[in-house]
Design a protein around this motif. Structure first.
Motif, mmCIF file in Angstrom:
data_model
loop_
_atom_site.group_PDB
_atom_site.id
_atom_site.type_symbol
_atom_site.label_atom_id
_atom_site.label_comp_id
_atom_site.label_asym_id
_atom_site.label_seq_id
_atom_site.Cartn_x
_atom_site.Cartn_y
_atom_site.Cartn_z
ATOM 1 N N UNK A 324 24.227 10.755 53.551
ATOM 2 C CA UNK A 324 22.843 10.509 53.393
ATOM 3 C C UNK A 324 21.488 11.223 53.980
ATOM 4 N N UNK A 325 22.166 12.284 54.883
ATOM 5 C CA UNK A 325 21.186 13.422 55.591
ATOM 6 C C UNK A 325 21.390 14.400 55.124
ATOM 7 N N UNK A 326 22.625 15.036 54.501
ATOM 8 C CA UNK A 326 22.766 16.680 53.646
ATOM 9 C C UNK A 326 22.497 16.451 52.575
ATOM 10 N N UNK A 327 21.859 17.790 52.081
ATOM 11 C CA UNK A 327 21.386 17.648 50.579
ATOM 12 C C UNK A 327 22.266 17.110 49.171
ATOM 13 N N UNK A 328 22.099 16.851 48.415
ATOM 14 C CA UNK A 328 22.976 16.678 47.629
ATOM 15 C C UNK A 328 23.488 17.716 46.703
ATOM 16 N N UNK A 329 24.811 18.075 46.541
ATOM 17 C CA UNK A 329 25.599 19.338 46.088
ATOM 18 C C UNK A 329 27.075 18.788 45.405
ATOM 19 N N UNK A 330 27.220 19.592 45.623
ATOM 20 C CA UNK A 330 29.055 19.339 44.475
ATOM 21 C C UNK A 330 29.638 18.530 45.414
ATOM 22 N N UNK A 331 29.774 18.241 46.160
ATOM 23 C CA UNK A 331 30.536 17.395 47.241
ATOM 24 C C UNK A 331 29.821 16.859 47.563
ATOM 25 N N UNK A 332 28.809 16.317 48.027
ATOM 26 C CA UNK A 332 27.999 15.705 49.201
ATOM 27 C C UNK A 332 26.992 14.714 47.933
ATOM 28 N N UNK A 333 27.517 13.744 47.934
ATOM 29 C CA UNK A 333 26.540 12.817 47.125
ATOM 30 C C UNK A 333 26.127 11.324 47.712
ATOM 31 N N UNK A 334 24.850 10.326 47.232
ATOM 32 C CA UNK A 334 24.524 10.266 48.189
ATOM 33 C C UNK A 334 24.869 8.414 47.498
ATOM 34 N N UNK A 335 25.858 7.924 48.018
ATOM 35 C CA UNK A 335 26.011 7.042 47.181
ATOM 36 C C UNK A 335 26.533 5.771 48.432
ATOM 37 N N UNK A 336 26.717 5.129 48.594
ATOM 38 C CA UNK A 336 26.816 3.636 49.486
ATOM 39 C C UNK A 336 29.040 3.783 49.204
ATOM 40 N N UNK A 337 29.643 3.850 48.294
ATOM 41 C CA UNK A 337 30.957 3.681 48.286
ATOM 42 C C UNK A 337 31.592 2.528 46.872
ATOM 43 N N UNK A 338 30.376 2.337 45.934
ATOM 44 C CA UNK A 338 30.762 1.112 45.320
ATOM 45 C C UNK A 338 31.195 2.030 43.476
ATOM 46 N N UNK A 339 30.862 2.977 43.562
ATOM 47 C CA UNK A 339 31.232 4.092 42.482
ATOM 48 C C UNK A 339 32.061 5.238 42.471
ATOM 49 N N UNK A 340 33.831 5.105 42.280
ATOM 50 C CA UNK A 340 34.268 5.381 42.516
ATOM 51 C C UNK A 340 35.372 6.249 41.841
ATOM 52 N N UNK A 341 34.670 6.190 40.380
ATOM 53 C CA UNK A 341 35.575 6.379 39.595
ATOM 54 C C UNK A 341 35.439 8.360 38.781
ATOM 55 N N UNK A 342 34.807 8.954 39.198
ATOM 56 C CA UNK A 342 35.276 10.078 39.482
ATOM 57 C C UNK A 342 36.233 10.643 40.403
ATOM 58 N N UNK A 343 36.990 10.568 41.104
ATOM 59 C CA UNK A 343 38.123 11.086 42.259
ATOM 60 C C UNK A 343 39.530 10.158 41.394
ATOM 61 N N UNK A 344 40.127 10.794 41.444
ATOM 62 C CA UNK A 344 41.895 10.430 40.725
ATOM 63 C C UNK A 344 42.509 9.750 41.956
ATOM 64 N N UNK A 345 43.159 9.578 41.275
ATOM 65 C CA UNK A 345 44.166 7.825 41.877
ATOM 66 C C UNK A 345 45.089 8.512 42.582
ATOM 67 N N UNK A 346 44.939 8.155 44.379
ATOM 68 C CA UNK A 346 45.349 9.178 45.399
ATOM 69 C C UNK A 346 45.015 10.397 45.774
ATOM 70 N N UNK A 347 44.526 10.515 45.086
ATOM 71 C CA UNK A 347 43.840 11.639 46.127
ATOM 72 C C UNK A 347 42.665 12.085 47.284
ATOM 73 N N UNK A 348 42.455 11.102 47.704
ATOM 74 C CA UNK A 348 42.259 11.624 49.115
ATOM 75 C C UNK A 348 43.056 10.387 50.265
ATOM 76 N N UNK A 349 43.563 11.172 51.080
ATOM 77 C CA UNK A 349 44.603 10.789 52.468
ATOM 78 C C UNK A 349 43.881 9.571 53.028
ATOM 79 N N UNK A 350 42.471 9.987 52.999
ATOM 80 C CA UNK A 350 41.870 8.563 53.768
ATOM 81 C C UNK A 350 40.380 8.528 53.525
ATOM 82 N N UNK A 351 40.416 7.237 54.149
ATOM 83 C CA UNK A 351 38.432 7.122 52.480
ATOM 84 C C UNK A 351 37.948 6.500 54.472
#
Length: 429
Positions: A324-351
């Motif tokens: 929330x301190x960085x500008x909005x961009x392709x890989x930075x959003x201003x969410x809090x974590x309720x909506x994650x449907x844009x990502x694939x299952x198992x896309x990340x090693x860690x949240x």
């Protein structure tokens, strides 16, 4: 402005109501936008040409609700645009009340939201006869659907922070200058639903979100005729929600993915807006004191990191941030974590969520964990050391007792609690 498509019978009733307004017929205009109906709607419109200033603009192909409304608005001459659906019947005072609201603002921009009473068969019969439905025909079983959603006093306080959530264009007006400056309706949206909320969201933020920009007039009444709607049209709303949330990747639309009425969603917009501000004000959400093992994990693999300043961390390939301190961009959003449907299952090693998770309502923390574990192998909830008293943050929720939370999660998840000099990390798998 009346958008219409393949509904000559309903449009006839709507235009009849506009011909019975208490506002003198020479002081307002009606533009009907025909969105490529197979049988042109101009003959229905022409029936009223000797009673009101009305004309029909037609597109030979069906372009969708947003493009059709924009086309109608482009042909309007007045300084105020009143949007009324073609299956919605105006009370005789409707246009006068919209005019009075804008006239009272002495040139200041504004949006007036009127009420739409959903009718069934008996009220529909009265409306087709040109009558105002008697009170029993529009009782609380048949009222504006927003009334039940916003029945508590706090809902109308929340309205000042997210009025666009109630911005339905079946009965709403906006000054033309604001409509044009905000860019009108998004013509990418061709399916049913949310195109009006999204437009009013941009109107709200175009003016900086002032609390008095939107008003609701309970006496500016319109009646929604009974009609048939395909189930698929309602399902299209979910596609529009996903599109809008990606277009505006902020917590406001993310809140719509949490369970609750419109009033509760408005409350979440206010709460999470205040939570972001409180987290920043109290110096929380900073990744400065992340333990070395967690930093190494973030740098080595793909991660979703949530906090203030997390976009500056060394992150592995394919990582995203909700910073929330960085500008909005392709890989930075201003969410809090309720909506994650844009990502694939198992896309990340860690949240990794630094402190913002502590401001989530209990049901939303459950949502965050449930959805997060579909996208990441592990979630690390980081809690910075603080002497904050949760009571001082009310009405914001705030988690302080991490051992208790770990006990709550333990029956359902694999939980580890690790203490470090400046932070506690609760890991779940």
């Amino acid at each position: 402005m009346v958008p219409a498509f393949e509904n000559a019978a309903e449009l006839d009733v709507t235009l009849g109501s506009l011909a019975r307004q208490t506002m003198p017929p020479g002081e307002f205009e009606v533009v009907v936008a025909d969105d490529g109906s197979a049988a042109p709607l101009a003959p229905v419109v022409d029936k009223y040409a000797d009673r009101i200033d009305v004309r029909c603009v037609r597109d030979e192909r069906n372009r969708g609700r947003s493009a059709n409304r924009n086309a109608g608005a482009a042909h309007a001459r007045a300084a105020v645009l009143v949007f009324l659906d073609s299956d919605t019947v105006a009370h005789p005072d409707l246009i006068r009340r919209h005019w009075a609201f804008h006239a009272s603002r002495a040139g200041r921009p504004g949006v007036l939201l009127g009420r739409r009473l959903d009718c069934d068969w008996a009220a529909g019969d009265a409306l087709r006869r040109g009558e105002i439905p008697a009170a029993p025909l529009v009782d609380h079983y048949r009222g504006d659907p927003r009334d039940a959603h916003c029945s508590l006093p706090q809902h109308w306080q929340d309205f000042r922070r997210a009025p666009w959530l109630l911005g339905f264009t079946h009965n709403a007006s906006v000054d033309r200058a604001t409509f044009l400056a905000a860019g009108g309706f998004d013509e990418t949206m061709v399916k049913w639903g949310l195109e009006d909320n999204e437009m009013f969201y941009r109107v709200f933020h175009h003016h900086g979100g002032p609390p008095d920009l939107f008003e609701v007039d309970r006496d500016a009444v319109a009646y929604h005729l009974p009609h048939y709607r395909r189930t698929g049209e309602l399902l299209g709303t979910m596609d529009n929600l996903r599109y809008v949330a990606r277009k505006h990747p902020r917590y406001e639309f993310e809140a719509m993915h949490s369970q609750g009425t419109l009033g509760q969603v408005m409350g979440r917009v206010r709460l999470y807006g205040d939570a972001v501000a409180a987290c920043r004000r109290e110096g929380l959400g900073r990744p400065d004191h992340l333990p070395a093992p967690l930093r190494e994990t973030l740098a080595a693999g793909s991660a979703l990191a949530i906090g203030f300043g997390v976009a500056k961390l060394p992150l592995g390939p394919g990582s995203y941030t909700f910073d929330h301190d960085a500008p909005l961009g392709e890989t930075n959003w201003h969410r809090v974590g309720l909506m994650l449907h844009d990502f694939k299952a198992g896309q990340f090693d860690v949240l990794v969520n630094v402190d913002l998770w502590r401001f989530l309502l209990p049901e939303d923390l459950s949502l965050h964990l449930t959805k997060g574990l579909r996208k990441a192998d592990r979630i690390d909830l980081v809690a910075s050391r603080t002497a904050l008293d949760p009571a001082s943050l009310l009405p914001l929720p705030f988690v302080t007792d991490l051992p208790y939370l770990a006990d709550l999660l333990h029956p359902s998840l694999k939980v580890e609690l690790a203490q470090y000099p400046q932070v506690t990390v609760l890991s779940v798998r």
